[in-house]
Design an enzyme around this catalytic site. Structure first.
Site, PDB file in Angstrom:
ATOM      1  N   ALA B  15     -29.971  -4.855  -4.853  1.00 41.12           N
ATOM      2  CA  ALA B  15     -31.465  -4.761  -5.125  1.00 41.12           C
ATOM      3  C   ALA B  15     -32.212  -3.973  -3.649  1.00 41.12           C
ATOM      4  O   ALA B  15     -33.167  -4.168  -3.603  1.00 41.12           O
ATOM      5  CB  ALA B  15     -30.684  -6.526  -4.277  1.00 41.12           C
ATOM      6  N   CYS B  46     -19.751  -0.813  -7.765  1.00 38.30           N
ATOM      7  CA  CYS B  46     -19.043  -0.451  -8.897  1.00 38.30           C
ATOM      8  C   CYS B  46     -17.890   0.391  -9.239  1.00 38.30           C
ATOM      9  O   CYS B  46     -17.587   0.280  -9.685  1.00 38.30           O
ATOM     10  CB  CYS B  46     -20.029  -0.092  -9.930  1.00 38.30           C
ATOM     11  SG  CYS B  46     -21.689  -0.886  -9.991  1.00 38.30           S
ATOM     12  N   ALA B 107     -32.222  -9.287   0.791  1.00 38.43           N
ATOM     13  CA  ALA B 107     -31.380  -8.331  -0.329  1.00 38.43           C
ATOM     14  C   ALA B 107     -29.858  -8.662   0.165  1.00 38.43           C
ATOM     15  O   ALA B 107     -28.975  -7.632   0.779  1.00 38.43           O
ATOM     16  CB  ALA B 107     -31.357  -7.537  -1.015  1.00 38.43           C
ATOM     17  N   THR B 108     -29.017  -9.755   0.796  1.00 40.56           N
ATOM     18  CA  THR B 108     -27.766 -10.268   1.713  1.00 40.56           C
ATOM     19  C   THR B 108     -26.727  -9.694   1.081  1.00 40.56           C
ATOM     20  O   THR B 108     -25.850  -9.598   1.314  1.00 40.56           O
ATOM     21  CB  THR B 108     -28.025 -11.093   2.637  1.00 40.56           C
ATOM     22  OG1 THR B 108     -28.612 -12.155   1.823  1.00 40.56           O
ATOM     23  CG2 THR B 108     -28.699 -11.379   3.600  1.00 40.56           C
ATOM     24  N   ILE B 267     -40.835 -19.944   1.080  1.00 39.79           N
ATOM     25  CA  ILE B 267     -41.792 -19.530   2.654  1.00 39.79           C
ATOM     26  C   ILE B 267     -42.563 -17.569   1.753  1.00 39.79           C
ATOM     27  O   ILE B 267     -42.328 -17.359   0.869  1.00 39.79           O
ATOM     28  CB  ILE B 267     -41.196 -19.792   3.133  1.00 39.79           C
ATOM     29  CG1 ILE B 267     -39.713 -21.021   3.403  1.00 39.79           C
ATOM     30  CG2 ILE B 267     -41.869 -18.227   4.003  1.00 39.79           C
ATOM     31  CD1 ILE B 267     -39.299 -20.791   4.974  1.00 39.79           C
ATOM     32  N   TYR B 271     -39.494 -12.766  -0.004  1.00 43.56           N
ATOM     33  CA  TYR B 271     -38.740 -12.673  -1.016  1.00 43.56           C
ATOM     34  C   TYR B 271     -37.134 -12.819  -1.349  1.00 43.56           C
ATOM     35  O   TYR B 271     -36.570 -12.660   0.127  1.00 43.56           O
ATOM     36  CB  TYR B 271     -39.303 -11.720  -2.086  1.00 43.56           C
ATOM     37  CG  TYR B 271     -41.146 -11.608  -2.231  1.00 43.56           C
ATOM     38  CD1 TYR B 271     -41.681 -11.837  -3.572  1.00 43.56           C
ATOM     39  CD2 TYR B 271     -41.478 -11.661  -1.361  1.00 43.56           C
ATOM     40  CE1 TYR B 271     -42.622 -11.513  -3.164  1.00 43.56           C
ATOM     41  CE2 TYR B 271     -43.134 -11.522  -1.818  1.00 43.56           C
ATOM     42  CZ  TYR B 271     -43.146 -11.696  -2.990  1.00 43.56           C
ATOM     43  OH  TYR B 271     -44.834 -11.687  -2.792  1.00 43.56           O
ATOM     44  N   GLY B 274     -30.953  -9.697  -5.837  1.00 41.45           N
ATOM     45  CA  GLY B 274     -29.912  -9.358  -5.432  1.00 41.45           C
ATOM     46  C   GLY B 274     -28.979 -10.337  -5.850  1.00 41.45           C
ATOM     47  O   GLY B 274     -29.234 -11.894  -6.205  1.00 41.45           O
ATOM     48  N   ASP B 275     -27.488 -10.811  -5.542  1.00 39.14           N
ATOM     49  CA  ASP B 275     -25.910 -11.360  -5.296  1.00 39.14           C
ATOM     50  C   ASP B 275     -26.754 -12.325  -4.706  1.00 39.14           C
ATOM     51  O   ASP B 275     -26.024 -13.642  -5.103  1.00 39.14           O
ATOM     52  CB  ASP B 275     -25.131 -10.372  -5.225  1.00 39.14           C
ATOM     53  CG  ASP B 275     -24.556  -9.665  -6.125  1.00 39.14           C
ATOM     54  OD1 ASP B 275     -24.887  -9.155  -6.665  1.00 39.14           O
ATOM     55  OD2 ASP B 275     -23.206  -9.396  -5.781  1.00 39.14           O
TER      56      ASP B 275
END
Lengths: 157, 423
Positions: B15, B46, B107-108, B267, B271, B274-275
């Site tokens: 992401a 993957c 996108a952690t 906020i 943005y 992702g997971d």
């Protein structure tokens, strides 16, 4: 996207020259089953349809590739990098056109022969044309206008 | 020289990287910083199981090298965890130093759930999420392994360990494997493939404790002791939302960061993709977590575009999941009875296709999802209809007509539309 391969169904006679040209240029063999473009015969409709990768604007094959092997090159061609491809077949399964196939254990698709598509070179009837997208949409509009006019004229008697 | 806006991306997964690529595509001047606690350049989560099995080498899991970031002018801050997001002042803090941002993309990702089982702290109990985990699993000396949880990660890990030559137990709490992907009868077909490959599948089985001195020597399951030296915990994942939570970013009921269809959080200027996020499906109205590569990739892209003012929307989760069990493919896409937890009002189409089976779920005339065992190579149209929320009549026409599925629907449709076929 500068240029793409336009298909005019009415002009296709089903001669399959494109399949031979493609398989020869890509594999060195005249073997339609290894061609990136396939002509599908629709018996009931009486039509032959050449099917090949549309170089989609928002390609789903690119999304599902787990190793980012499918990339859009500068000229707009959606290309598979065979040094990265793991052969998982995810792209092949999600393509709505069935335009990706397996050849010799690798995923393959039309790459527009890097700007000189052999199928177009050898298409004698002009069913396949390598043309600018803007010109194509204009010609489609003309075609549509002609069809729409026809029915309007008919309605007038 | 014009100074571009500063965009900080937290997370170096798919992401984060697709966001960076989207930003760079539209904005040549933006100053993009990508921060991650991991020191590695982007790799594909993957294919980690294929690395464990030895099918591919370690360098092959990487999708980028450090030069690739430089080429795209993305400044990386690798090996340093972001400690705090200071939303009112538009800053992120590391252990040493801070970065100011105009736009922030979180996108952690997610982290594996570790169930509280007696003995879970012993040596040889491993989770599987990151490259480091894969390294540990690949290097751990064991003859027998127990994989706890038969979701996609559990199944893929079992296959990888089997290929490596271990004896493998696959343990699932529910009455069938891959419970979120397949109905029981289809899952049982997948199970057959696993059994044929000599993986022992234990269903309705719960691990009571893990025993052994310091190292794992076995697990106790349903009052039965199984000898094993390696236990893989694959019972699920949780969105990684600690940073967001502390920054007062709204978290949804499924514990993912709440985002709208442009991947915006509550906020302004922040943005998420992702997971770590949760989105609401426009067709079913159901909230869903991202857990899969293609969805994370697309969300990252949408977040990236919106950061630089390109108003692109995320349509819906595709939930496209393919599992290959020793040459046999099983595929699940969209939603199903089990993933929606509902039976009512859902139409189901069952069919066979050569050696394969398929099941398609519909509600209110729209295609919700499908499950396929040994699918035909040409289910592309269906996958796309699921994604776009297509109608049942389209599917009926296509699935009923073998020839049609191989066709390019575009010229056919346009000819039909313009009356070309009826003349």
């Amino acid at each position: 996207m500068e240029k793409l391969i336009a298909i005019t169904i009415d002009k296709c006679t089903g001669c399959r020259s494109c399949e031979l040209a493609c398989s020869y240029s890509k594999t060195g063999l005249f073997n339609p089953s290894r061609s990136r473009v396939r002509v599908i015969k629709m018996e009931e409709a009486g039509l032959d349809l050449p099917i090949l990768c549309q170089q989609c604007e928002d390609p789903i094959c690119m999304d599902v590739c787990p190793v980012d092997a499918i990339k859009r090159k500068k000229d707009g061609i959606v290309d598979i990098d065979h040094s990265l491809c793991r052969g998982c077949r995810a792209c092949l399964m999600v393509c709505p056109y069935g335009a990706i196939s397996i050849d010799d254990g690798q995923m393959v698709k039309c790459d527009l022969c890097d700007g000189n598509p052999q199928c177009v070179q050898w298409c004698v009837t002009g069913a396949l044309q390598y043309t600018k997208a803007s010109l194509l949409s204009m010609s489609r509009r003309r075609e549509a206008a002609a069809v729409l006019c026809q029915s309007a004229l008919k309605a007038r008697g | 020289m014009k100074k571009g806006r500063e965009i900080v991306i937290i997370g170096n997964g798919v992401a984060g990287n697709s966001a960076a690529a989207a930003i760079r595509e539209k904005d040549k001047d933006a100053r993009v910083f990508l921060a991650s606690a991991s020191i590695h350049p982007e790799y594909s989560a993957c294919v980690l199981s294929e690395y464990i099995s030895g099918d591919i080498s370690r360098p092959q899991v990487f999708l980028k090298n450090h030069q690739d970031y430089e080429r795209d002018r993305i400044k990386t801050v690798l090996g340093q965890a972001v400690r705090k997001i200071d939303a009112p002042n538009n800053k992120v803090y590391f252990d040493s130093g801070a970065l100011a941002y105009e736009r922030l993309i979180i996108a952690t990702g997610s982290r594996p759930l570790l169930p509280k089982i007696e003995g879970a702290e012993k040596q040889g109990v491993l989770a599987f999420k990151t490259l480091e985990d894969a390294d540990r699993i690949a290097a751990y000396p064991a003859r027998i392994a127990a994989v706890v949880g038969a979701g996609p990660i559990g199944v893929e890990t079992s296959i990888a360990l089997k290929k490596k030559g271990l004896k493998v137990y696959l343990i699932e709490k529910k009455p069938w494997i891959l419970p979120r992907l397949f109905d029981k009868d289809l899952a049982d077909r997948v199970e057959e493939f696993l059994i044929q490959a000599d993986i022992e599948v234990l269903k309705e089985a719960e691990v009571q404790r893990i025993y052994g001195k310091d190292k794992v020597q076995g697990v106790r399951i349903n009052d039965r002791d199984l000898e094993c030296h390696l236990v893989i915990m694959a019972v699920g994942t949780r969105p990684e939302t600690d940073l967001a939570r502390k920054a007062k970013i709204k978290i949804g009921a499924l514990s993912g960061i709440l985002t709208d269809d442009r991947m915006r959080t509550n906020i302004e200027g922040i943005y998420a993709a992702g997971d770590c996020v949760q989105t609401t499906d426009p067709v079913t109205g159901q909230a869903g977590l991202t857990a899969l590569w293609p969805d994370a990739r697309r969300q990252g892209q949408v977040a990236g575009y919106n950061c630089v003012g390109v108003a692109k929307k995320f349509s819906r989760l595709l939930n496209f999941n393919r599992i290959e069990v020793f040459g046999n493919l099983a595929l699940s896409v969209g939603y199903s009875r089990s993933s929606l937890n509902q039976d009512n009002g859902m139409d189901i189409i069952n069919g066979e296709w050569g050696k394969g089976l398929y099941r398609i779920f519909l509600a209110g005339g729209r295609v919700l999802g499908g499950q396929f065992i040994q699918p035909s190579n040409n289910i592309g149209p269906l996958v796309n209809w699921v994604w776009k929320g297509g109608s049942a009549s389209q599917i009926g026409e296509t699935m009923g007509n073998r020839a049609a599925i191989k066709l390019n629907p575009w010229p056919v449709a346009s000819r039909l539309y313009f009356g070309g076929l009826s003349k």
